[in-house]
Write an enzyme that holds these catalytic residues in place. Sequence first.
Site, short mmCIF file in Angstrom:
data_model
loop_
_atom_site.label_atom_id
_atom_site.label_comp_id
_atom_site.label_asym_id
_atom_site.label_seq_id
_atom_site.Cartn_x
_atom_site.Cartn_y
_atom_site.Cartn_z
N GLY A 56 7.28 -60.74 36.05
CA GLY A 56 7.04 -60.03 34.79
C GLY A 56 5.55 -59.91 34.53
N GLY A 59 2.72 -59.43 28.33
CA GLY A 59 1.69 -60.32 27.82
C GLY A 59 1.80 -61.73 28.35
N GLY A 61 3.44 -62.85 31.12
CA GLY A 61 3.22 -62.89 32.56
C GLY A 61 1.77 -62.73 32.94
N ASP A 264 16.58 -59.77 32.70
CA ASP A 264 16.73 -60.07 34.13
C ASP A 264 16.48 -61.55 34.43
OD1 ASP A 264 17.14 -57.32 34.43
OD2 ASP A 264 15.02 -56.95 34.81
N ARG A 329 12.47 -61.73 8.06
CA ARG A 329 13.17 -60.54 8.55
C ARG A 329 14.68 -60.62 8.40
NH1 ARG A 329 9.60 -59.13 14.00
NH2 ARG A 329 7.86 -58.19 12.87
#
Length: 634
Positions: A56, A59, A61, A264, A329
Amino acid sequence: MWRCVSRGFRAPASKTSSLFDGVSGSRFSRFFSTGSTDTRSSYTIVDHTYDAVVVGAGGAGLRAAIGLSEHGFNTACITKLFPTRSHTVAAQGGINAALGNMSEDDWRWHMYDTVKGSDWLGDQDAIQYMCREAPKAVIELENYGLPFSRTEEGKIYQRAFGGQSLDFGKGGQAYRCACAADRTGHALLHTLYGQAMKHNTQFFVEYFALDLLMASDGSCQGVIALNMEDGTLHRFRSSQTILATGGYGRAYFSATSAHTCTGDGNAMVARAGLPLQDLEFVQFHPTGIYGAGCLITEGSRGEGGILRNSEGERFMERYAPTAKDLASRDVVSRSMTMEIREGRGVGPHKDHIYLHLNHLPPEVLKERLPGISETAAIFAGVDVTKEPIPVLPTVHYNMGGIPTNYHGEVVTIKGDDPDAVIPGLMAAGEAACASVHGANRLGANSLLDIVVFGRACANRVAEISKPGEKQKPLEKDAGEKTIAWLDRLRNSNGSLPTSTIRLNMQRIMQNNAAVFRTQETLEEGCQLIDKAWESFGDVQVKDRSMIWNSDLIETLELENLLINASITMHSAEARKESRGAHAREDFTKREDGEWMKHTLGYWEDEKVRLDYRPVHMDTLDDEIDTFPPKARVY
């Protein structure tokens, strides 16, 4: 047969080679008919050896790869997308840190807000680490060249965001969210990619990671990946593997996530027999554009935007008298849903809410929210200086993921130890569950999460290993089952297109695991998602090629989504309480005595098995005391 090519980097690559002649006994042998009597296929296998492999290039990774390279580790970064197309680019609002540029602030106040926001499901040691490291992380990004918005004095501008306060909730609204207008993720991702290119990180772009390479002793030895450009398969052997593969928002029908957010890494971990944690906690962002699902940042409310119902009422004053539109949220999403249910929605079908920005000065909108103005014009046909934006709660973030400690090391239950480390395996970002977000994430804590824990992974690797250390050879059959499964999947000849199964799964998740949940909807959801998984056995892949086979890649992603969706639904059905984003209409209260614990979901024999591990209530040290559970009011 396999044609095995060995490539050595720093240490000689494994010289183990195997033959693959339609290997029998694969995990999914009962699923896929190749439609041919000759099942032999030829695959080129390329072996690599690195000190560390990052999967990945968002950010988390990139920050991990930068840190590893800075420490002198020979590092590979595998990504199915070009790095600057990773989903970090879509983050808008900003990154939280107690810099104190707009008013007095303290990382301890930030920690309190995060623990409260998590509804006391967050691990307080990890939250302390993240909030304490936050100012340092933001200053580091500034030094990397991230173009933050500025105050007139030249300091980093910080805006108000939801669920944030001063003085442990007693001092009013905090201004803690550092931002680059409303395109902070874009600025962050490009800044980190530039830094990664400066260092000696080897990128493998448009490589699709298939599975972890696990040794018989339970340690991780790397990953096997498919090069989508030429169809070759690559075994990456490494001392440390860091998963930074993002969330799985595309398990739902309407999501702010890119179509590449398919969980994944989560699915790779689940297939390796390891658990996923707290997947029932799915964040619905209050303000996705009605019909399109595109994100309207919480920063729009931080700059003064107001939610109104069909009567023109600022209804959040009833649900959260103090914080109003800047409540957490999950609180805002539930409030909007209740307004719509009670007949006060807007539009012809009374099925959404209006977000008003038209009372704000045009110069503020132009300077602080330029991207939102453009997005609203394109996807809602709205001029934000004159009209409200139609919005609806939309799937946005996965609080759950791969369980880790605050170093980023993947953990599981072994015997009496609920925090046993899996050697060689780490995770960071939305793929991980540290757990700093618990049952609900605060806005602008996700960009903080990815840079703090991407860096933490790199630092931990430097603590426990040295560059160039000798590695065990891969096991003789490493990757064999994966290749057999890939071959059967590529040649599957069922009756259901990938898109049909995917749409069915997305509708099940949208209907049965939404903002409000009941035993009836969740039990039905469990039955339906199990049937959706069974239907995957009848999948049809028309393209048999190995080169740029998007049909095959989408089918691989669908399997990953189905595993995540199944564990999510079963975890939600089992949790008989309301906590954070998991709101049960039949169990309306938080039950700390029975349910203040992390859910662990295992994928065993294509079924979900659940277990639980305790929440870390203790802090790292004496700098701050534990925040005991209390009623969560905004």
